[in-house]
Scaffold this active site. Structure first.
Site, PDB file in Angstrom:
ATOM      1  N   PHE A 125       0.970  -1.191  -0.157  1.00  0.00           N
ATOM      2  CA  PHE A 125      -0.129  -0.084   0.038  1.00  0.00           C
ATOM      3  C   PHE A 125       0.947   1.172  -0.033  1.00  0.00           C
ATOM      4  O   PHE A 125       1.935   1.286   0.644  1.00  0.00           O
ATOM      5  CB  PHE A 125      -1.001   0.157   1.145  1.00  0.00           C
ATOM      6  CG  PHE A 125      -1.967   1.049   1.150  1.00  0.00           C
ATOM      7  CD1 PHE A 125      -3.222   0.768   0.361  1.00  0.00           C
ATOM      8  CD2 PHE A 125      -1.777   2.200   1.828  1.00  0.00           C
ATOM      9  CE1 PHE A 125      -4.336   1.827   0.359  1.00  0.00           C
ATOM     10  CE2 PHE A 125      -3.105   3.271   1.842  1.00  0.00           C
ATOM     11  CZ  PHE A 125      -4.037   3.145   1.064  1.00  0.00           C
ATOM     12  N   ASP A 202       1.762  -5.285   8.442  1.00  0.00           N
ATOM     13  CA  ASP A 202       0.459  -4.145   8.128  1.00  0.00           C
ATOM     14  C   ASP A 202      -0.476  -5.562   7.857  1.00  0.00           C
ATOM     15  O   ASP A 202      -0.699  -6.058   6.936  1.00  0.00           O
ATOM     16  CB  ASP A 202       0.622  -3.741   6.614  1.00  0.00           C
ATOM     17  CG  ASP A 202      -0.515  -2.629   6.522  1.00  0.00           C
ATOM     18  OD1 ASP A 202      -1.635  -3.009   7.165  1.00  0.00           O
ATOM     19  OD2 ASP A 202      -0.297  -1.668   5.886  1.00  0.00           O
ATOM     20  N   TYR A 227     -11.236   0.358  10.352  1.00  0.00           N
ATOM     21  CA  TYR A 227     -12.487   0.691   9.656  1.00  0.00           C
ATOM     22  C   TYR A 227     -13.050  -0.011   8.506  1.00  0.00           C
ATOM     23  O   TYR A 227     -14.034   0.188   7.937  1.00  0.00           O
ATOM     24  CB  TYR A 227     -12.529   2.354   9.077  1.00  0.00           C
ATOM     25  CG  TYR A 227     -11.151   2.561   8.323  1.00  0.00           C
ATOM     26  CD1 TYR A 227     -10.777   2.091   7.122  1.00  0.00           C
ATOM     27  CD2 TYR A 227     -10.080   3.428   9.021  1.00  0.00           C
ATOM     28  CE1 TYR A 227      -9.957   2.544   6.462  1.00  0.00           C
ATOM     29  CE2 TYR A 227      -8.977   3.493   8.396  1.00  0.00           C
ATOM     30  CZ  TYR A 227      -8.747   3.315   7.118  1.00  0.00           C
ATOM     31  OH  TYR A 227      -7.520   3.569   6.515  1.00  0.00           O
ATOM     32  N   LYS A 228     -12.019  -1.212   8.257  1.00  0.00           N
ATOM     33  CA  LYS A 228     -12.402  -2.100   7.233  1.00  0.00           C
ATOM     34  C   LYS A 228     -13.402  -3.331   7.833  1.00  0.00           C
ATOM     35  O   LYS A 228     -14.544  -3.174   8.023  1.00  0.00           O
ATOM     36  CB  LYS A 228     -11.115  -2.428   6.645  1.00  0.00           C
ATOM     37  CG  LYS A 228     -10.299  -1.409   5.828  1.00  0.00           C
ATOM     38  CD  LYS A 228      -9.279  -2.006   5.221  1.00  0.00           C
ATOM     39  CE  LYS A 228      -8.306  -1.091   4.856  1.00  0.00           C
ATOM     40  NZ  LYS A 228      -8.776  -0.164   3.924  1.00  0.00           N
ATOM     41  N   ARG A 376     -12.351  -4.147  -7.145  1.00  0.00           N
ATOM     42  CA  ARG A 376     -12.173  -5.167  -6.077  1.00  0.00           C
ATOM     43  C   ARG A 376     -13.242  -5.473  -5.317  1.00  0.00           C
ATOM     44  O   ARG A 376     -14.066  -4.547  -5.302  1.00  0.00           O
ATOM     45  CB  ARG A 376     -11.155  -4.362  -5.045  1.00  0.00           C
ATOM     46  CG  ARG A 376      -9.860  -4.065  -5.298  1.00  0.00           C
ATOM     47  CD  ARG A 376      -8.980  -3.954  -3.965  1.00  0.00           C
ATOM     48  NE  ARG A 376      -9.768  -2.725  -3.102  1.00  0.00           N
ATOM     49  CZ  ARG A 376      -8.917  -2.242  -2.138  1.00  0.00           C
ATOM     50  NH1 ARG A 376      -7.934  -2.720  -1.619  1.00  0.00           N
ATOM     51  NH2 ARG A 376      -9.607  -1.246  -1.513  1.00  0.00           N
TER      52      ARG A 376
END
Length: 402
Positions: A125, A202, A227-228, A376
């Site tokens: 990322f 990560d 938050y995912k 995605r």
């Protein structure tokens, strides 16, 4: 559609979908790997906090509960999601800030002369890459890049090939943000240790959707957002994991009053608080921590093993629909086919997807676009149904047909 309905009927976790706001609507939400749906209980939790804790107890709340929240929620997160014993996880800051702290702490803890290299990969990322590039520049370190297969991810063999006596720290993602590739966390961690180095993982795209087992794999450091798959809400604070064997004497670079021993002493000079509390810096974001507690409760109730089983079934169904509907129309699967080698999302590439995404969103079909031309399909196990996935993939097929 009959198969999707049967999969829903056979799903032992199907009832959990009723806990989420909007899940009963006709919208197909295929982006839970970017932002999870809010829980219905979150409305009550936040309202109760405002009325009773904040509004009722006022400043007394810090002494009565709030100061302990980062570690209390961290311990539950470690137990229910991360496979980490108490005292090693705290909630603090954004993912970017947490990663910075952990990477700098790992470099400080790295031992041995000549260890001046940080290993990272080109498909990680952007925040991870930018951070490592910046740290290498400020510390005068050398970067060693892994260039993995973009449709897969970093392999154990690739890590072994670039680590050695000069390696200080390796920074990798457990689940690749684009392809969904699930890295061999245990094997890679062992390989990094064999090279005499430390690893920072990560976990943003794995925490809450796959089994992790940080302690069992002897991971050194890890960070992740909430938050995912942890449904903490937009911008909810990240978590930091530091293995207990590293905590004594470990230094993190952002010294703030909340990470000081006896913060309210307000004394001159900085002396870090013992244990994981020393990784705090500023005042904890108490209100932003409230929503994630409900999701961690749900995952703990369901069991992360069951959550992972449903994740695998959802992505398998997504691949099945891709094979039937999108592959014949020129789309390309950019995710491993083996469910044991992927997280909870798949990526499908097609030249038309960039323009299609806004049309899909207008029609309440919400996947996520990643340049240059990837969709995605993110599947949050406790809130996503097989029928919802079917409807979304059917809409994508229809738009590809024009």
């Amino acid at each position: 559609m009959a198969r999707a309905r049967q999969l829903d009927a056979d799903d032992p976790l199907a009832a959990y979908r009723g806990h989420f706001i909007g899940a009963e609507s006709s919208l197909s939400y295929l982006d839970g790997n970017s932002l999870g749906r809010p829980l219905k209980r979150t409305r009550d939790d936040i309202s109760r906090f405002i009325e009773e804790s904040w509004g009722g107890r006022l400043i007394r709340g810090w002494d009565e509960e709030w100061l302990d929240l980062p570690q209390a929620i961290g311990d539950q997160l470690g137990r229910a999601v991360l496979g980490a014993a108490a005292g090693q996880v705290t909630i603090a800051d954004s993912t970017t800030v947490v990663l910075y702290k952990l990477i700098r702490a790992a470099l400080a803890a790295s031992t041995g002369p000549g260890r001046n290299e940080i290993v990272l990969d080109t498909e990680n990322f952007p925040t991870d890459r930018y951070l490592v590039e910046g740290i290498a520049k400020e510390q005068g370190l050398t970067l060693r890049w892994i260039t993995p297969d973009a449709a897969a991810g970093v392999t154990l063999e690739e890590v072994r090939a670039v680590t050695g006596p000069a390696t200080a720290v390796v920074v990798l993602s457990h689940v690749a943000y684009r392809s969904g590739h699930l890295a061999d966390l245990r094997g890679i961690t062992e390989a990094v240790h064999d090279a005499g180095a430390l690893v920072v993982w990560d976990l943003c795209h794995s925490a809450g959707s796959v089994e992790i087992g940080l302690d069992a794999s002897q991971v050194d450091f890890a960070a992740g957002c909430t938050y995912k798959y942890l449904n903490g809400g937009p911008g909810s604070p990240a978590f930091a994991y530091v293995n207990a064997r590293h905590l004594p004497g470990l230094a993190q670079p952002i010294w703030g009053w909340m990470g000081r021993k006896d913060a309210f002493e307000m004394a001159a000079g900085y002396e870090a608080a013992p244990g994981i509390r020393g990784f705090l810096s500023g005042t904890p974001t108490v209100l932003a921590m409230i929503p994630m507690r409900g999701m961690v409760d749900l995952i703990e109730e369901a069991g992360i093993e069951s959550v992972r089983r449903k994740s695998s079934l959802l992505t398998a169904f997504a691949v099945e629909l891709y094979d039937s509907w999108l592959a014949p129309r020129g789309a390309q699967l950019s995710t491993p086919r083996d469910p044991d080698q992927r997280g909870s999302h798949i990526t499908v590439d097609h030249p038309a997807f960039r323009e299609m995404t806004s049309v899909l969103w207008e029609r309440d079909i919400i996947p996520d676009f990643r340049a240059p031309h990837g969709l995605r399909i993110g599947l949050s196990p406790l809130s996503t149904s097989f029928s919802e996935l079917y409807d979304g993939m059917a809409a994508i097929r229809q738009l590809v047909d024009g």
